[in-house]
Design a protein around this motif. Structure first.
Motif, PDB file in Angstrom:
ATOM      1  N   LEU A   1       0.860  -1.185   0.000  1.00 54.75           N
ATOM      2  CA  LEU A   1       0.000   0.000   0.000  1.00 54.75           C
ATOM      3  C   LEU A   1       0.890   1.228   0.000  1.00 54.75           C
ATOM      4  O   LEU A   1       1.917   1.254   0.694  1.00 54.75           O
ATOM      5  N   GLY A   2       0.496   2.249  -0.739  1.00 61.37           N
ATOM      6  CA  GLY A   2       1.232   3.514  -0.714  1.00 61.37           C
ATOM      7  C   GLY A   2       0.960   4.281   0.561  1.00 61.37           C
ATOM      8  O   GLY A   2       1.825   4.994   1.075  1.00 61.37           O
TER       9      GLY A   2
ATOM     10  N   PRO B   1     -16.654  -3.268   5.321  1.00 65.64           N
ATOM     11  CA  PRO B   1     -16.395  -1.910   4.835  1.00 65.64           C
ATOM     12  C   PRO B   1     -14.906  -1.707   4.578  1.00 65.64           C
ATOM     13  O   PRO B   1     -14.057  -2.349   5.192  1.00 65.64           O
ATOM     14  N   ALA B   2     -14.601  -0.799   3.674  1.00 66.68           N
ATOM     15  CA  ALA B   2     -13.214  -0.498   3.338  1.00 66.68           C
ATOM     16  C   ALA B   2     -12.576   0.370   4.414  1.00 66.68           C
ATOM     17  O   ALA B   2     -13.252   1.148   5.089  1.00 66.68           O
ATOM     18  N   ASP B   3     -11.266   0.217   4.572  1.00 67.83           N
ATOM     19  CA  ASP B   3     -10.512   1.090   5.472  1.00 67.83           C
ATOM     20  C   ASP B   3     -10.487   2.484   4.849  1.00 67.83           C
ATOM     21  O   ASP B   3     -10.358   2.631   3.628  1.00 67.83           O
ATOM     22  N   VAL B   4     -10.607   3.514   5.670  1.00 68.58           N
ATOM     23  CA  VAL B   4     -10.708   4.884   5.147  1.00 68.58           C
ATOM     24  C   VAL B   4      -9.371   5.498   4.741  1.00 68.58           C
ATOM     25  O   VAL B   4      -9.352   6.561   4.115  1.00 68.58           O
ATOM     26  N   THR B   5      -8.247   4.839   5.103  1.00 68.59           N
ATOM     27  CA  THR B   5      -6.948   5.412   4.738  1.00 68.59           C
ATOM     28  C   THR B   5      -6.131   4.533   3.797  1.00 68.59           C
ATOM     29  O   THR B   5      -5.216   5.038   3.142  1.00 68.59           O
ATOM     30  N   ALA B   6      -6.417   3.235   3.729  1.00 66.71           N
ATOM     31  CA  ALA B   6      -5.637   2.338   2.858  1.00 66.71           C
ATOM     32  C   ALA B   6      -5.731   2.833   1.415  1.00 66.71           C
ATOM     33  O   ALA B   6      -6.821   2.977   0.862  1.00 66.71           O
ATOM     34  N   ALA B   7      -4.577   3.108   0.812  1.00 65.93           N
ATOM     35  CA  ALA B   7      -4.590   3.696  -0.535  1.00 65.93           C
ATOM     36  C   ALA B   7      -3.425   3.194  -1.370  1.00 65.93           C
ATOM     37  O   ALA B   7      -2.402   2.740  -0.842  1.00 65.93           O
ATOM     38  N   ASP B   8      -3.605   3.330  -2.664  1.00 64.60           N
ATOM     39  CA  ASP B   8      -2.564   3.023  -3.658  1.00 64.60           C
ATOM     40  C   ASP B   8      -2.073   1.585  -3.526  1.00 64.60           C
ATOM     41  O   ASP B   8      -0.903   1.320  -3.274  1.00 64.60           O
ATOM     42  N   LEU B   9      -2.988   0.659  -3.749  1.00 68.88           N
ATOM     43  CA  LEU B   9      -2.693  -0.770  -3.682  1.00 68.88           C
ATOM     44  C   LEU B   9      -1.967  -1.216  -4.941  1.00 68.88           C
ATOM     45  O   LEU B   9      -2.385  -0.910  -6.061  1.00 68.88           O
ATOM     46  N   GLY B  10      -0.896  -1.938  -4.744  1.00 67.63           N
ATOM     47  CA  GLY B  10      -0.177  -2.553  -5.853  1.00 67.63           C
ATOM     48  C   GLY B  10       0.172  -3.980  -5.482  1.00 67.63           C
ATOM     49  O   GLY B  10       0.468  -4.268  -4.322  1.00 67.63           O
ATOM     50  N   PHE B  11       0.081  -4.883  -6.446  1.00 68.31           N
ATOM     51  CA  PHE B  11       0.505  -6.256  -6.164  1.00 68.31           C
ATOM     52  C   PHE B  11       0.981  -6.945  -7.432  1.00 68.31           C
ATOM     53  O   PHE B  11       0.612  -6.573  -8.542  1.00 68.31           O
TER      54      PHE B  11
END
Length: 171
Positions: A97-98, A151-161
């Motif tokens: 995650l970014g 529900p989605a986390d409110v801060t988790a961002a820019d997922l790469g895999f």
């Protein structure tokens, strides 16, 4: 008579995709040693032409989702055009995650809409941990989908895999 690397490679390639291909080949330097049990693997000849090894062709799936992970989002839908095998535990696959999640965040991977793997990001973590109980094989036409949590986390961002599998030519 010693054959050139090109001649040896041509001889090996002549067996590719033939129904009556032999189930073994021989080392050009040690012809008494057959290489058996490597169906569906690539033949790799050392640069100096002295040894033959076998390798499974790698098959990576790469994905990036910019921004905060939306609630329950379908992140990726990937139909397979080749047979691909993912190892138990998803060895050599990576996720990040970014921007770290506030709470634990789980991304789910599915084969034809059936769960087979999760990627878990710990609270305040940016590196994902893969969990897959068994080897998973995708055949031509199977579909990989990747889903965010609800529900989605409110801060988790820019997922790469990157999902690391191997492509099987046969079997």
């Amino acid at each position: 008579m010693r054959r050139s690397l090109g001649q040896r490679l041509k001889a090996i390639l002549s067996f590719y995709d033939l129904e009556d291909a032999p189930s073994f080949i021989q080392d050009p330097v040690n012809p008494d040693i057959p290489y058996e049990g490597h169906e569906g693997e690539l033949v790799v000849i050392a640069d100096d032409g002295t040894t033959i090894t076998f390798d499974q062709p790698k098959y990576d799936i790469i994905c990036y989702l910019q921004g905060v992970l939306p609630n329950g989002t379908l992140i990726l839908r990937f139909p397979f055009t080749r047979r691909v095998i993912f190892p138990a535990g998803m060895a050599d696959s990576l996720a990040s995650l970014g921007t770290a999640a506030t709470a634990q965040t789980i991304v789910t991977l599915k084969k034809n809409l059936v769960d087979f793997c999760t990627i878990t990001f710990a609270a305040s973590g940016t590196v994902g941990t893969f969990a897959a109980a068994s080897v998973t094989t995708f055949e031509i036409g199977d579909v990989l989908t990747v889903h965010g949590q609800t529900p989605a986390d409110v801060t988790a961002a820019d997922l790469g895999f990157t999902l690391n599998g191997v492509r099987r030519l046969t079997g």
